[in-house]
Scaffold this motif. Structure first.
Motif, PDB file in Angstrom:
ATOM      1  N   VAL A   6       0.870  -1.165   0.000  1.00 34.38           N
ATOM      2  CA  VAL A   6       0.000   0.000   0.000  1.00 34.38           C
ATOM      3  C   VAL A   6       0.912   1.221   0.000  1.00 34.38           C
ATOM      4  N   VAL A   7       0.699   2.103  -0.955  1.00 31.94           N
ATOM      5  CA  VAL A   7       1.473   3.330  -1.071  1.00 31.94           C
ATOM      6  C   VAL A   7       0.600   4.471  -0.569  1.00 31.94           C
ATOM      7  N   ALA A   8       1.084   5.206   0.410  1.00 32.87           N
ATOM      8  CA  ALA A   8       0.361   6.360   0.950  1.00 32.87           C
ATOM      9  C   ALA A   8       1.084   7.629   0.536  1.00 32.87           C
ATOM     10  N   GLU A   9       0.351   8.534  -0.098  1.00 28.62           N
ATOM     11  CA  GLU A   9       0.860   9.856  -0.455  1.00 28.62           C
ATOM     12  C   GLU A   9       0.148  10.835   0.472  1.00 28.62           C
ATOM     13  N   ILE A  10       0.847  11.295   1.485  1.00 28.59           N
ATOM     14  CA  ILE A  10       0.259  12.083   2.562  1.00 28.59           C
ATOM     15  C   ILE A  10       0.568  13.556   2.344  1.00 28.59           C
ATOM     16  N   GLY A  11      -0.465  14.391   2.376  1.00 25.83           N
ATOM     17  CA  GLY A  11      -0.256  15.837   2.240  1.00 25.83           C
ATOM     18  C   GLY A  11      -0.193  16.320   0.814  1.00 25.83           C
ATOM     19  N   LEU A  12      -0.954  15.689  -0.101  1.00 25.41           N
ATOM     20  CA  LEU A  12      -1.003  16.166  -1.480  1.00 25.41           C
ATOM     21  C   LEU A  12      -1.722  17.508  -1.519  1.00 25.41           C
ATOM     22  N   THR A  13      -1.155  18.453  -2.239  1.00 21.43           N
ATOM     23  CA  THR A  13      -1.770  19.772  -2.379  1.00 21.43           C
ATOM     24  C   THR A  13      -1.801  20.154  -3.845  1.00 21.43           C
ATOM     25  N   LYS A  14      -2.634  21.117  -4.181  1.00 24.27           N
ATOM     26  CA  LYS A  14      -2.750  21.521  -5.581  1.00 24.27           C
ATOM     27  C   LYS A  14      -1.710  22.557  -5.990  1.00 24.27           C
ATOM     28  N   ASN A  15      -1.054  23.201  -5.053  1.00 26.70           N
ATOM     29  CA  ASN A  15      -0.171  24.308  -5.413  1.00 26.70           C
ATOM     30  C   ASN A  15       1.288  24.144  -4.996  1.00 26.70           C
TER      31      ASN A  15
END
Length: 90
Positions: A6-15
């Motif tokens: 399981v790959v977790a991408e934590i804190g993805l933001t648009k900018n």
């Protein structure tokens, strides 16, 4: 039978960049499919610390989840959990 993580991408933001990437230990597919939604719901805070008022969305079939804060039309950040097959373990 191959293993999956399981790959977790934590804190993805648009900018901006800077999401934290974590991977679980390799496990059989059925265990990974049980681990991902449980982790998204806060069942494994050492892996992903879910917000108290989070909504879990399943996208792309059984293998991808988004965790968003409820009551936010445009959340500051998201967490994405995806299943990935281990194809080379060297």
């Amino acid at each position: 039978m191959s293993d999956h993580v399981v790959v977790a991408e934590i804190g993805l933001t648009k900018n901006k960049y800077g999401a934290e990437i974590r991977t679980s230990e390799p496990v059989p597919l059925d265990q990974a499919r049980a681990f991902a939604p449980a982790a998204a719901r806060g069942g494994n805070p050492a892996f992903v610390l879910a917000a108290k008022s989070a909504q879990v969305l399943r996208t792309g079939g059984d293998d991808r989840y988004l965790v968003v804060e409820v009551h936010r039309l445009s959340p500051d950040s998201l967490t994405r959990l995806s299943l990935a097959e281990v194809v080379d373990n060297t």
